[in-house]
Design a protein around this motif. Structure first.
Motif, PDB file in Angstrom:
ATOM      1  N   VAL A   1       0.836  -1.210   0.000  1.00 34.08           N
ATOM      2  CA  VAL A   1       0.000   0.000   0.000  1.00 34.08           C
ATOM      3  C   VAL A   1       0.868   1.257   0.000  1.00 34.08           C
ATOM      4  CG1 VAL A   1      -1.612   1.323   1.436  1.00 34.08           C
ATOM      5  CG2 VAL A   1      -2.015  -1.089   1.031  1.00 34.08           C
ATOM      6  N   VAL A   2       1.921   1.272   0.789  1.00 34.68           N
ATOM      7  CA  VAL A   2       2.793   2.451   0.848  1.00 34.68           C
ATOM      8  C   VAL A   2       3.496   2.671  -0.483  1.00 34.68           C
ATOM      9  CG1 VAL A   2       4.919   3.341   1.893  1.00 34.68           C
ATOM     10  CG2 VAL A   2       3.111   2.417   3.338  1.00 34.68           C
ATOM     11  N   VAL A   3       4.003   1.614  -1.095  1.00 33.92           N
ATOM     12  CA  VAL A   3       4.698   1.741  -2.384  1.00 33.92           C
ATOM     13  C   VAL A   3       3.719   2.203  -3.460  1.00 33.92           C
ATOM     14  CG1 VAL A   3       5.829   0.407  -4.215  1.00 33.92           C
ATOM     15  CG2 VAL A   3       6.539   0.129  -1.847  1.00 33.92           C
ATOM     16  N   GLU A   4       2.527   1.642  -3.484  1.00 32.36           N
ATOM     17  CA  GLU A   4       1.512   2.037  -4.470  1.00 32.36           C
ATOM     18  C   GLU A   4       1.144   3.508  -4.301  1.00 32.36           C
ATOM     19  OE1 GLU A   4      -1.028   1.595  -7.659  1.00 32.36           O
ATOM     20  OE2 GLU A   4       0.369   0.105  -6.886  1.00 32.36           O
ATOM     21  N   THR A   5       0.972   3.953  -3.084  1.00 26.98           N
ATOM     22  CA  THR A   5       0.644   5.359  -2.825  1.00 26.98           C
ATOM     23  C   THR A   5       1.799   6.263  -3.222  1.00 26.98           C
ATOM     24  OG1 THR A   5      -0.770   4.674  -0.996  1.00 26.98           O
ATOM     25  CG2 THR A   5      -0.115   6.979  -1.056  1.00 26.98           C
ATOM     26  N   ALA A   6       3.021   5.839  -2.959  1.00 32.03           N
ATOM     27  CA  ALA A   6       4.186   6.639  -3.336  1.00 32.03           C
ATOM     28  C   ALA A   6       4.270   6.792  -4.851  1.00 32.03           C
ATOM     29  CB  ALA A   6       5.462   6.007  -2.796  1.00 32.03           C
ATOM     30  N   PHE A   7       4.004   5.737  -5.602  1.00 28.03           N
ATOM     31  CA  PHE A   7       4.028   5.822  -7.059  1.00 28.03           C
ATOM     32  C   PHE A   7       2.933   6.731  -7.583  1.00 28.03           C
ATOM     33  CE2 PHE A   7       6.321   1.543  -7.500  1.00 28.03           C
ATOM     34  CZ  PHE A   7       7.543   2.174  -7.633  1.00 28.03           C
ATOM     35  N   GLU A   8       1.776   6.744  -6.920  1.00 28.45           N
ATOM     36  CA  GLU A   8       0.688   7.610  -7.355  1.00 28.45           C
ATOM     37  C   GLU A   8       1.002   9.079  -7.081  1.00 28.45           C
ATOM     38  OE1 GLU A   8      -2.929   6.313  -5.544  1.00 28.45           O
ATOM     39  OE2 GLU A   8      -2.997   4.450  -6.672  1.00 28.45           O
ATOM     40  N   CYS A   9       1.746   9.366  -6.023  1.00 24.16           N
ATOM     41  CA  CYS A   9       2.036  10.757  -5.638  1.00 24.16           C
ATOM     42  C   CYS A   9       3.316  11.295  -6.258  1.00 24.16           C
ATOM     43  CB  CYS A   9       2.122  10.853  -4.118  1.00 24.16           C
ATOM     44  SG  CYS A   9       0.555  10.514  -3.301  1.00 24.16           S
ATOM     45  N   THR A  10       4.085  10.500  -6.962  1.00 24.79           N
ATOM     46  CA  THR A  10       5.361  10.928  -7.520  1.00 24.79           C
ATOM     47  C   THR A  10       5.221  12.112  -8.477  1.00 24.79           C
ATOM     48  OG1 THR A  10       6.271   8.722  -7.237  1.00 24.79           O
ATOM     49  CG2 THR A  10       7.414  10.166  -8.764  1.00 24.79           C
ATOM     50  N   PRO A  11       4.287  12.113  -9.447  1.00 20.39           N
ATOM     51  CA  PRO A  11       4.176  13.287 -10.324  1.00 20.39           C
ATOM     52  C   PRO A  11       3.871  14.573  -9.553  1.00 20.39           C
ATOM     53  CG  PRO A  11       2.958  11.453 -11.248  1.00 20.39           C
ATOM     54  CD  PRO A  11       3.386  11.047  -9.876  1.00 20.39           C
TER      55      PRO A  11
ATOM     56  N   PHE B   1       7.181  15.866  -8.011  1.00 22.81           N
ATOM     57  CA  PHE B   1       8.064  16.534  -8.964  1.00 22.81           C
ATOM     58  C   PHE B   1       7.504  17.898  -9.366  1.00 22.81           C
ATOM     59  CE2 PHE B   1       9.702  12.177  -9.922  1.00 22.81           C
ATOM     60  CZ  PHE B   1      10.977  12.420  -9.479  1.00 22.81           C
ATOM     61  N   LEU B   2       6.198  18.001  -9.531  1.00 16.26           N
ATOM     62  CA  LEU B   2       5.579  19.277  -9.884  1.00 16.26           C
ATOM     63  C   LEU B   2       5.770  20.299  -8.773  1.00 16.26           C
ATOM     64  CD1 LEU B   2       3.795  20.913 -11.835  1.00 16.26           C
ATOM     65  CD2 LEU B   2       1.830  20.051 -10.555  1.00 16.26           C
TER      66      LEU B   2
END
Length: 115
Positions: free
Chosen positions: A59-69, A72-73
């Motif tokens: 869950v933490v890794v999935e959430t981190a991938f979703e919040c990555t863009p 960076f923005l």
């Protein structure tokens, strides 16, 4: 038609028997699992913690991938601000500062030329 209706009833009877057998087998497995967990509490707790940690990590890794863009923005906006382009004086101005009228004329000439 009569045989067909009887076949449906017969199939329904088989389905009820199969369902009852599945319920009995489910109860046997549940009772067996509870008995095994009561006997080996350490193994049960270790298994439960391992599953909990595995799900938590996913869950933490999935959430981190979703919040990555978004990350960076926000870093880009912090460094430069909300701008799409930065225009600074160059050799084409012959000045230290930009003259908006000259920039508008230059950009207008480029747009008119279709470049």
């Amino acid at each position: 038609p009569i045989g067909h209706a009887g076949g449906i009833l017969q199939d329904a009877g088989l389905a009820q028997k199969a369902t009852a057998k599945m319920h009995v087998m489910r109860d046997v497995y549940i009772r067996s699992g509870i008995r095994e967990a009561a006997r080996n509490k350490c193994n049960f707790v270790l298994g439960l913690v391992a599953v909990f940690l595995s799900v938590l990590v996913v869950v933490v890794v999935e959430t981190a991938f979703e919040c990555t863009p978004l990350l960076f923005l926000s870093i880009a906006e912090y460094n430069v601000g909300q701008v799409d382009a930065v225009v600074s004086p160059g050799t084409w101005t012959n000045h230290r500062f930009l003259n908006f009228s000259k920039v508008r004329d230059h950009i207008g000439a480029i747009a008119a030329a279709g470049v």
